[in-house]
Write an enzyme that holds these catalytic residues in place. Structure first.
Site: not given
Ligand code: IMP
Length: 430
Positions: A13-14, A16, A18, A38-42, A223, A302, A330
């Site tokens: 969640d760093e 990545k 963008k 399990n990964a989530g990239h926005t 991750q 979460r 960020k």
């Protein structure tokens, strides 16, 4: 160095998504080499937000996207992710997307086992994403996985199901659950097989050819290094190797394929799930970081735990992953803090140490050693040049660089693609 490898240098969640999106637009091929959905990239492009879990980020820009053999693939999750993206106007065909035919599958039995184990573990749970990632990797290493290539031979799958079910039925009995419904599983595999097989191929060959043609390959890690099954905060980790070295084994290219290793580093620290977190803030400062940084998981929604920047951890991650340069993300979340702390090492049983000890017992006892810096009053949001940053923000970034012994390649100041100070373009090194 024609290629670029992106990895998270903290607990995931760093930010990545963008960075990978920016790099994907400059790459010829984008490859996922470990992890799963399990990964989530926005990705935020203009007014549109794309949420990716399994698909490589290149898919949004139409860049050739590949799922390597090091990934564990849930075909049903893939199907719904593709349907969702197609609904947003993204075209996904065998011309721009391929899956390694030796990729192990995540099956419903893996999801069941993940959820049953976590529920039974109570307070000792890992806090997994419940996607079946761990059990699928266990079956791969245990030589009882069903892989993508097996979907082409479902008439001969009985011996494989014998091995798989012998293992799972015993475990399920221990949880008071009925045996695996083999008929239903076979029917589900039969139904999904044509969809997956349309993209399946020996991707190592495709990557070899791409490399021979001088293509720029972007390896997209998921991750973070501190969740690596060997190097992370074991047992509170994911079940894959998240370090840059996995590029070779997880895609089928040699160990010199990684190229420029870009470590993504958040300007503070977050973690989802259980496990040690030396700089965690459970007070109003942690709350403020979470609110300003919108720290909620992309996959499970979460709330993320938040804390000060831990330079000792990131220094270790950069060393273990051979990071060439970092993308700091960020920074704008820290705008307006009167003072900012950076952890430079730890006190453990009365001794000062400069690294994360391997034992979970020791990790739980770490007391962070902080240095304090004055914060900044101006805004960094949207800055695209060093000159746009308050002097104290530059001082903070330079101090991080010094402490982690790795140079900054870019600084990100908002979720927007172009709100970035670019110091060094990783792809310019070819
Ligand atoms: P699993 O990967 O679902 O087995 O979860 C193991 C641990 O890794 C848990 O603490 C999860 O919260 C964490 N985790 C897995 N994927 C991600 C991710 O993409 N970002 C952050 N944490 C993750």
């Amino acid at each position: 160095m024609p290629n670029v490898t992106v990895i998270g240098a903290q607990w995931g969640d760093e930010g990545k998504g963008k960075i990978v999106d920016w790099l994907a637009a400059r790459a010829d091929v984008v490859v996922r080499f470990q992890g799963g959905h399990n990964a989530g990239h926005t990705l935020v492009v203009g007014d549109t937000t794309y949420k990716l879990s399994l698909l490589p980020s290149g898919i949004v820009t139409g860049t050739m996207s590949i799922i390597g053999n090091g990934v564990v693939l849930d075909p049903w999750a893939l199907q719904s992710e593709i349907a969702r993206l197609e609904g947003q106007g993204v075209s996904i065909t065998a011309d721009n997307f391929a899956i390694a035919d030796n990729c192990p599958l995540i099956l419903p039995v893996h999801r069941d086992l993940d959820v049953m184990r976590e529920a039974a573990a109570g307070k000792g749970k890992i806090g997994t994403t419940g996607r079946g990632i761990g059990p699928a990797y266990e079956d791969k290493v245990g030589r009882r996985a069903i892989r993508v290539c097996d979907l082409a031979h479902l008439d001969e799958i009985e011996p494989m199901l014998d091995r798989l079910c012998a293992h799972h039925d015993a475990l399920r009995a221990g949880f008071g659950e009925p045996p695996v419904d083999r008929t239903a599983l076979k029917a589900e595999l039969r139904e999904i097989a044509p969809f997956v097989l349309a993209f399946a191929q020996p991707v190592w060959k495709r990557l070899r050819d791409a490399r021979a043609e001088g293509a720029r390959i972007l390896f997209e890690g998921a991750q973070g290094v501190l969740l690596d099954v060997d190097h992370g905060t074991y047992p509170f980790v994911t079940s894959s190797n998240t370090v840059s070295g996995t590029v070779a084994s997880g895609s089928g290219l040699g160990p010199n394929a990684a190229g420029f290793v870009l470590g993504i580093v958040k300007a503070y620290t977050t973690r989802v799930g259980s496990g040690p977190f030396p700089t965690e803030l459970t007070d109003e400062i942690g709350q403020r970081l979470g609110e300003r940084g919108h720290e909620f998981g992309t996959v499970t929604a979460r709330k993320r735990r938040c804390g000060w920047f831990d330079a000792a951890l990131v220094r270790q991650s950069c060393a273990i992953s051979g990071v060439t340069g970092i993308a700091l993300t960020k920074v704008d979340v820290l705008d307006g803090f009167e003072t900012i702390r950076i952890c430079t090492g730890y006190r453990l049983r009365g001794q000062e140490i400069d690294h994360l000890p391997s034992s979970a017992a020791d990790q739980a006892l770490l007391e962070p050693i902080y240095e304090e810096m004055e914060g900044w009053t101006g805004s960094t949001k949207g800055a695209r040049r060093w000159a746009d940053l308050p002097a104290q923000a530059i001082k903070y970034i330079r101090r991080i660089e010094e402490l982690i012994e790795t140079p900054v390649a870019s600084v990100s100041t908002s979720p927007e693609r172009d709100d970035t100070i670019l110091v060094r373009n990783p792809f310019a090194d070819r």
